[in-house]
Design a protein around this motif. Structure first.
Motif, PDB file in Angstrom:
ATOM      1  N   ASN A  51       0.708  -1.644   0.003  1.00  9.06           N
ATOM      2  CA  ASN A  51      -0.234  -0.456  -0.644  1.00  9.06           C
ATOM      3  C   ASN A  51       0.692   1.307  -0.062  1.00  9.06           C
ATOM      4  O   ASN A  51       0.372   1.886  -0.503  1.00  9.06           O
ATOM      5  N   VAL A  52       1.878   1.239   0.809  1.00  2.52           N
ATOM      6  CA  VAL A  52       3.163   2.235   0.588  1.00  2.52           C
ATOM      7  C   VAL A  52       3.619   3.083  -1.034  1.00  2.52           C
ATOM      8  O   VAL A  52       3.500   3.695  -1.228  1.00  2.52           O
ATOM      9  N   ILE A  53       3.746   1.838  -1.599  1.00  2.00           N
ATOM     10  CA  ILE A  53       4.227   1.382  -2.921  1.00  2.00           C
ATOM     11  C   ILE A  53       2.984   2.221  -3.714  1.00  2.00           C
ATOM     12  O   ILE A  53       3.556   3.188  -4.617  1.00  2.00           O
ATOM     13  N   SER A  54       1.532   1.334  -3.775  1.00  2.00           N
ATOM     14  CA  SER A  54       0.667   2.264  -4.007  1.00  2.00           C
ATOM     15  C   SER A  54       0.552   4.097  -3.850  1.00  2.00           C
ATOM     16  O   SER A  54      -0.063   4.199  -4.982  1.00  2.00           O
ATOM     17  N   LEU A  55       0.713   4.089  -2.716  1.00  2.00           N
ATOM     18  CA  LEU A  55       0.403   5.928  -2.777  1.00  2.00           C
ATOM     19  C   LEU A  55       1.538   6.229  -3.394  1.00  2.00           C
ATOM     20  O   LEU A  55       0.880   7.670  -3.853  1.00  2.00           O
ATOM     21  N   THR A  56       2.882   5.636  -3.348  1.00  2.00           N
ATOM     22  CA  THR A  56       3.603   6.849  -3.566  1.00  2.00           C
ATOM     23  C   THR A  56       3.781   6.659  -5.200  1.00  2.00           C
ATOM     24  O   THR A  56       3.771   7.858  -5.613  1.00  2.00           O
ATOM     25  N   SER A  57       3.181   5.622  -5.869  1.00  2.00           N
ATOM     26  CA  SER A  57       3.142   5.660  -7.385  1.00  2.00           C
ATOM     27  C   SER A  57       1.946   7.137  -7.470  1.00  2.00           C
ATOM     28  O   SER A  57       1.767   7.535  -9.403  1.00  2.00           O
ATOM     29  N   ILE A  58       0.477   6.799  -6.736  1.00  2.00           N
ATOM     30  CA  ILE A  58      -0.692   8.032  -7.390  1.00  2.00           C
ATOM     31  C   ILE A  58       0.032   9.223  -6.484  1.00  2.00           C
ATOM     32  O   ILE A  58      -0.272   9.575  -7.825  1.00  2.00           O
ATOM     33  N   SER A  59       1.293   9.138  -6.149  1.00  2.00           N
ATOM     34  CA  SER A  59       1.210  10.839  -5.669  1.00  2.00           C
ATOM     35  C   SER A  59       1.872  10.746  -6.589  1.00  2.00           C
ATOM     36  O   SER A  59       2.208  12.683  -7.309  1.00  2.00           O
TER      37      SER A  59
END
Length: 468
Positions: free
Chosen positions: A163-171
């Protein structure tokens, strides 16, 4: 100047789709990070997405055109950031339900992503840039699913880290969207004036709030706006009041034009047929993909064994893309055989969902899910092509929006009755039996309609031959 906005939009779509945690969402919510029960997740949390998507679709459709796309693209990125931030840190049933609402905002605003590019490129580039943008999201989704599976199965990463990776990609995607040029025009609210004005008379058009068309000899980059221009008469306050009055009239005119186009589009029997299948099947498709992880969790609990949700999602996406490519080269008379094809393929979808539900083997479930998604992508591509060949781009957007709205309305009704805890609140296996019956009913309806259409076509042909 089409390359820069296309590249930026593709980059936004790619990073927005790289979400390695999404195939493992159900496992994450049921696990120790959120510690929610199966009833809470399946019957009280997941339905919120359906309701919010339906409620927001039409207002977002109008807002996208009125605000000229880019602000709504930014809203999509922001809502997805909020969604994944809450996935990391929000606790409790109400908080996760609120999270689903923000995900509904992110889904409803998807229309801005797919319509933005048409406002900044020439008509002859539509097919090329559309393929680029859709390919970017497809590749991003595949990369996210594969990387999520590898990180969980091979590297042993936690779902929290995904989920941290997903949040980073979306950011990263959200940051990219800020560099998109602001379109000058849109389909309904902001038309570029057709009246050719002298280039030295450029002023702010009080009627639609955008700069009037330049002199033909003056070339401007897409998104150019001159915010320093003022009305020639200098009466800013009166012009502003007039602008507000005329803007209200414009909204009424837009709604009237939408209604007229709606009646014209659906007056065609062929268009009505493909649109009905689109709406009915998309309703069932949304239900199946929304609750497929829940079914897999019940067939083989993830806490006791390794799961391969990410690999299955990636495989179904790639194979679906191959099927879509192949169908683009198939030559057949869809006008005559289209309804029968819809009936047969809908029956195969029903069979796949039935097998997924009754054969309690995780590998059979995975395989049936892949078949289900491939057939749906195949048919929705044919439906899109049939609609696009008969309509302009503007009306295509209208038909797509109306079909999706009807699908969401049906899905909301189905969710309220079958899934929601305030309704029947059925278990996941009974739900999928209903979904299989739903697609079987669609197959029977189109089979009867197709046979009737073929018989009528042959009868008409015989009458013409007898007259000649």
């Amino acid at each position: 100047c089409w390359a820069l906005p296309t590249a930026l939009l593709c980059a936004y779509g790619f990073f927005c789709s790289v979400r390695p945690s999404e195939p493992f969402l159900t496992r994450y919510l049921l696990g120790p990070h959120k510690n929610l029960s199966e009833t809470q997740v399946f019957n009280e949390i997941y339905p919120v997405w359906t309701y919010s998507y339906l409620a927001l679709l039409f207002p977002v459709f109008l807002a996208t055109d009125y605000l000229r796309y880019k602000p709504v693209v930014l809203l999509q990125g922001l809502s997805l950031i909020v969604t994944w931030f809450m996935l990391l840190y929000a606790q409790g049933l109400r908080a996760v339900q609120f999270l689903e609402f923000f995900y509904g905002v992110g889904t409803a605003t998807d229309i801005a992503y797919y319509s933005y590019i048409y406002s900044v490129v020439d008509v002859n580039l539509y097919q090329k840039v559309t393929s680029y943008c859709r390919s970017a999201t497809l590749v991003g989704y595949t990369v996210g699913s594969v990387s999520g599976q590898v990180l969980v199965s091979v590297a042993g990463w936690s779902l929290f880290s995904l989920n941290v990776i997903s949040l980073t990609s979306i950011s990263i995607a959200f940051g990219t969207a800020w560099f998109l040029p602001m379109p000058q025009k849109s389909l309904f609210f902001h038309h570029v004036s057709s009246q050719q004005l002298s280039w030295e008379m450029k002023v702010m058009d009080c009627k639609n709030g955008s700069a009037v068309q330049d002199h033909p000899n003056v070339q401007r980059a897409p998104g150019w706006e001159d915010e320093t221009k003022v009305p020639l008469n200098g009466e800013g306050h009166s012009a502003e009041k007039q602008s507000m009055r005329e803007r209200k009239v414009d909204i009424v005119k837009v709604l009237r034009d939408l209604w007229r186009d709606f009646l014209q589009c659906y007056s065609s029997q062929t268009m009505l047929c493909w649109s009905v299948w689109w709406a009915l099947s998309t309703c069932g498709y949304f239900q199946v993909i929304n609750y497929a992880q829940a079914l897999w969790e019940m067939v083989l609990p993830s806490h006791s064994t390794e799961i391969y949700n990410g690999a299955v999602e990636a495989a179904s996406t790639l194979l679906g893309a191959v099927a879509v490519f192949v169908v683009g080269h198939i030559k057949t008379s869809w006008a005559m055989w289209g309804e029968v094809a819809l009936a047969l393929f809908s029956f195969l979808i029903a069979a796949a969902v039935y097998i997924m539900d009754t054969v309690r083997n995780i590998w059979v479930c995975y395989a049936s899910y892949v078949v289900f998604r491939i057939i749906y992508m195949l048919l929705i591509t044919i439906a899109t092509f049939q609609i696009a060949t008969n309509l302009s781009v503007e009306r295509y957007a209208l038909v797509f929006g109306v079909n999706t709205f009807i699908a969401l309305a049906l899905q909301t009704l189905l969710t309220l009755v079958v899934v929601d805890a305030s309704g029947l609140g059925l278990d996941i296996f009974t739900q999928f039996m209903i979904y299989a019956s739903y697609f079987a009913a669609i197959s029977l309806v189109f089979l009867g309609s197709g046979i009737y259409s073929i018989m009528r076509a042959y009868r008409r042909q015989e009458q013409m031959q007898s007259r000649s």
